[in-house]
Design a protein around this motif. Sequence first.
Motif, mmCIF file in Angstrom:
data_model
loop_
_atom_site.group_PDB
_atom_site.id
_atom_site.type_symbol
_atom_site.label_atom_id
_atom_site.label_comp_id
_atom_site.label_asym_id
_atom_site.label_seq_id
_atom_site.Cartn_x
_atom_site.Cartn_y
_atom_site.Cartn_z
ATOM 1 N N VAL B 32 0.566 -1.403 0.427
ATOM 2 C CA VAL B 32 -0.320 -0.235 -0.037
ATOM 3 C C VAL B 32 0.851 1.234 0.075
ATOM 4 O O VAL B 32 1.423 1.476 0.658
ATOM 5 C CB VAL B 32 -0.642 -0.106 1.104
ATOM 6 C CG1 VAL B 32 -1.851 1.481 1.531
ATOM 7 C CG2 VAL B 32 -2.149 -1.054 1.429
ATOM 8 N N VAL B 33 0.116 1.988 -0.849
ATOM 9 C CA VAL B 33 1.075 3.381 -0.931
ATOM 10 C C VAL B 33 -0.032 3.967 -1.083
ATOM 11 O O VAL B 33 -1.134 3.933 -1.549
ATOM 12 C CB VAL B 33 1.915 3.465 -2.061
ATOM 13 C CG1 VAL B 33 2.265 4.893 -2.069
ATOM 14 C CG2 VAL B 33 3.155 2.772 -2.081
ATOM 15 N N VAL B 34 0.106 5.406 0.498
ATOM 16 C CA VAL B 34 -0.493 5.939 0.458
ATOM 17 C C VAL B 34 -1.003 8.174 0.178
ATOM 18 O O VAL B 34 0.762 8.027 0.148
ATOM 19 C CB VAL B 34 -1.277 6.421 1.954
ATOM 20 C CG1 VAL B 34 -2.739 8.056 1.819
ATOM 21 C CG2 VAL B 34 -1.916 5.019 2.337
ATOM 22 N N VAL B 35 -1.213 7.919 -0.607
ATOM 23 C CA VAL B 35 -1.192 9.741 -1.173
ATOM 24 C C VAL B 35 -2.359 10.815 -0.835
ATOM 25 O O VAL B 35 -3.617 10.284 -1.496
ATOM 26 C CB VAL B 35 -0.975 10.183 -2.725
ATOM 27 C CG1 VAL B 35 -0.242 11.322 -2.955
ATOM 28 C CG2 VAL B 35 0.732 9.138 -2.706
ATOM 29 N N ALA B 36 -3.045 11.095 0.325
ATOM 30 C CA ALA B 36 -3.854 12.160 0.389
ATOM 31 C C ALA B 36 -4.089 13.228 0.736
ATOM 32 O O ALA B 36 -2.845 13.927 1.326
ATOM 33 C CB ALA B 36 -4.861 11.024 2.170
ATOM 34 N N PRO B 37 -4.966 13.793 0.801
ATOM 35 C CA PRO B 37 -4.807 15.385 0.826
ATOM 36 C C PRO B 37 -4.933 15.376 2.633
ATOM 37 O O PRO B 37 -4.832 14.460 3.235
ATOM 38 C CB PRO B 37 -6.624 15.852 0.844
ATOM 39 C CG PRO B 37 -7.254 14.602 -0.384
ATOM 40 C CD PRO B 37 -6.184 13.121 0.456
ATOM 41 N N ASP B 38 -3.977 17.115 2.879
ATOM 42 C CA ASP B 38 -3.515 17.090 4.024
ATOM 43 C C ASP B 38 -4.686 18.137 4.600
ATOM 44 O O ASP B 38 -4.620 18.003 6.158
ATOM 45 C CB ASP B 38 -2.105 18.259 4.146
ATOM 46 C CG ASP B 38 -2.362 19.860 3.479
ATOM 47 O OD1 ASP B 38 -3.496 19.477 2.831
ATOM 48 O OD2 ASP B 38 -1.384 19.639 3.043
ATOM 49 N N SER B 39 -6.018 18.046 4.515
ATOM 50 C CA SER B 39 -6.975 18.857 4.540
ATOM 51 C C SER B 39 -8.454 18.028 3.733
ATOM 52 O O SER B 39 -8.299 17.408 2.960
ATOM 53 C CB SER B 39 -7.045 20.284 4.860
ATOM 54 O OG SER B 39 -7.159 20.642 3.055
ATOM 55 N N PRO B 40 -8.857 18.023 4.539
ATOM 56 C CA PRO B 40 -10.802 17.861 3.528
ATOM 57 C C PRO B 40 -11.223 18.333 1.974
ATOM 58 O O PRO B 40 -10.941 20.105 2.204
ATOM 59 C CB PRO B 40 -11.916 17.956 4.881
ATOM 60 C CG PRO B 40 -10.736 18.225 5.962
ATOM 61 C CD PRO B 40 -9.811 18.764 6.314
ATOM 62 N N GLN B 41 -11.411 17.287 1.330
ATOM 63 C CA GLN B 41 -11.603 18.372 0.451
ATOM 64 C C GLN B 41 -13.305 17.359 -0.557
ATOM 65 O O GLN B 41 -13.227 17.555 -1.272
ATOM 66 C CB GLN B 41 -10.402 17.329 -0.592
ATOM 67 C CG GLN B 41 -8.590 17.977 -0.265
ATOM 68 C CD GLN B 41 -8.529 19.021 -1.102
ATOM 69 O OE1 GLN B 41 -9.272 19.510 -1.764
ATOM 70 N NE2 GLN B 41 -8.690 19.734 -0.074
ATOM 71 N N SER B 42 -13.965 17.257 0.591
ATOM 72 C CA SER B 42 -15.361 17.478 0.541
ATOM 73 C C SER B 42 -15.888 18.057 -0.771
ATOM 74 O O SER B 42 -15.728 19.559 -0.624
ATOM 75 C CB SER B 42 -16.142 16.652 1.806
ATOM 76 O OG SER B 42 -15.847 15.748 1.997
ATOM 77 N N GLY B 43 -16.592 17.795 -1.240
ATOM 78 C CA GLY B 43 -17.213 18.712 -3.041
ATOM 79 C C GLY B 43 -16.695 18.615 -3.702
ATOM 80 O O GLY B 43 -17.080 20.070 -3.973
ATOM 81 N N LYS B 44 -15.477 18.769 -3.586
ATOM 82 C CA LYS B 44 -14.547 19.442 -5.005
ATOM 83 C C LYS B 44 -14.479 18.787 -5.806
ATOM 84 O O LYS B 44 -13.823 19.346 -6.959
ATOM 85 C CB LYS B 44 -12.968 18.843 -3.841
ATOM 86 C CG LYS B 44 -12.403 20.276 -3.070
ATOM 87 C CD LYS B 44 -12.050 21.269 -3.130
ATOM 88 C CE LYS B 44 -12.533 21.946 -2.020
ATOM 89 N NZ LYS B 44 -10.881 22.041 -1.490
ATOM 90 N N GLY B 45 -15.015 18.122 -6.033
ATOM 91 C CA GLY B 45 -15.415 16.950 -7.874
ATOM 92 C C GLY B 45 -14.153 16.881 -8.104
ATOM 93 O O GLY B 45 -13.059 16.474 -7.651
ATOM 94 N N HIS B 46 -14.209 17.223 -9.506
ATOM 95 C CA HIS B 46 -12.925 17.132 -10.257
ATOM 96 C C HIS B 46 -11.977 18.365 -10.397
ATOM 97 O O HIS B 46 -11.175 18.236 -11.527
ATOM 98 C CB HIS B 46 -13.233 16.626 -11.683
ATOM 99 C CG HIS B 46 -12.241 15.371 -12.332
ATOM 100 N ND1 HIS B 46 -12.374 14.303 -12.009
ATOM 101 C CD2 HIS B 46 -11.128 15.357 -12.403
ATOM 102 C CE1 HIS B 46 -10.892 13.914 -11.656
ATOM 103 N NE2 HIS B 46 -10.288 14.078 -12.841
#
Lengths: 259, 259
Positions: B32-46
């Motif tokens: 497993v390699v994780v690359v994830a946002p450092d803050s919430p990004q809900s509703g950001k669409g594409h």
Amino acid sequence: MSKPLILVTNDDGITAPGLRALIRFMGDLGEVVVVAPDSPQSGKGHAITIDDTLFSTKVTVDQLHGAPKEYSCSGTPADCVKLGLQVILDRKPDICVSGINHGSNSSINVIYSGTMSAAIEAGIEGIPAIGFSLLDYSWNADFEQAGPAIKKIVRQSLKKGMPEGVVLNVNIPKLSKENIKGIKVCRQARANWKEKFDHRTSPMGKDYYWLTGEFELLDKGEDTDEWALANGYISVVPTQFDLTAHHAIQNLNTWNLNE
Amino acid sequence: MSKPLILVTNDDGITAPGLRALIRFMGDLGEVVVVAPDSPQSGKGHAITIDDTLFSTKVTVDQLHGAPKEYSCSGTPADCVKLGLQVILDRKPDICVSGINHGSNSSINVIYSGTMSAAIEAGIEGIPAIGFSLLDYSWNADFEQAGPAIKKIVRQSLKKGMPEGVVLNVNIPKLSKENIKGIKVCRQARANWKEKFDHRTSPMGKDYYWLTGEFELLDKGEDTDEWALANGYISVVPTQFDLTAHHAIQNLNTWNLNE
């Protein structure tokens, strides 16, 4: 018959020349209300503002014929459409037009496009909607050349009605009126971006990146938007927001996920 | 055979319990390699970050078995996937999984979903991809119940290969393992949000709005994701990023746009 009510928005912001041109063109066809972002929103995709406040102010940007009502909004293009429909307009618009974008939204760019997300948002709410983009990223692009074709497409949309669940993605080549060969209904070309990240280090020693990339066309079809644009045509792609890959349902059912 | 390489991301941010659960589940299936946002990004669409810097840092969030490599990124979910594929990973991952989202991404929500935009971004780049969402918005939702089904779907995806141009949108009802009736392949239900803007005035006298709304299901079909979820099934919708409404091309050709 009363004049059609036209909601105009974009993703480059309310002062963008592309929007100002579209407002002028729409002033010839109906009553125009503008709800557009107060700052550039390119690449925002279908973002909406769910965890922050939205500001909206009545503004006068320039003196245009038809005296459109104009509102700037602190949100994304999709927010502008939602706010326009729900708060600003007192009746349902006959059509929503978005653009004219400074730069292409053909092929896979539709996915990242704030211009198209505004049109799609209106489409979801049952309003005929069209996104317009000119293949010229310059702030001083010559939008006048696109006027006759844009007005023709909007007139026909008002007359014929939009197919259900469909909005139009219109891209316009960077050509003079005389050199545009015509308008072609197309499919979205298969393409992607080959990313190149430009890696730098800040004065404080922190790594950071700029996203850059090269467009990669994976599609040789002559029925695509990319082909049309490369050959001097305006491309019109009927674009849907039912993302179901209906053809893949049968395949997935052979996976026997319940065994 | 070497273990499959699994890229894991989400839109709720790298510390979200839904992501931590997904990392644990994937640790049973591969590297497993994780690359994830450092803050919430809900509703950001594409959304993608084209006019700003992107920061990325190797981090250790918690001690998980399988010792995943983890990177936080200042961008959107789609940025995380681009950066992961281009900069962080040294080979193409066998699959990209996004989630587990805290809340539904069924029906029209797919359009606004950062979770699904990550999966779609991977799909555009030719990588099998799945977005997972649990119908529970709580930060402390019980993600464990979804483990067996998620692992089954990922295992089958690795084994069978994803249909071309398709990613999976998986939504999981808020039920205990024993009460989940099964996994159903579905189509995206027709639905929209009836917006309600909560209008307020700031202490400085400026108007502002909060976007709120009610979900409105417009579809009575029993082959939809909404039906499946309401009836205790996990829904799997094959989701495409060719947005062309192919069925509408013929109709638009009768508009005679070149006359």
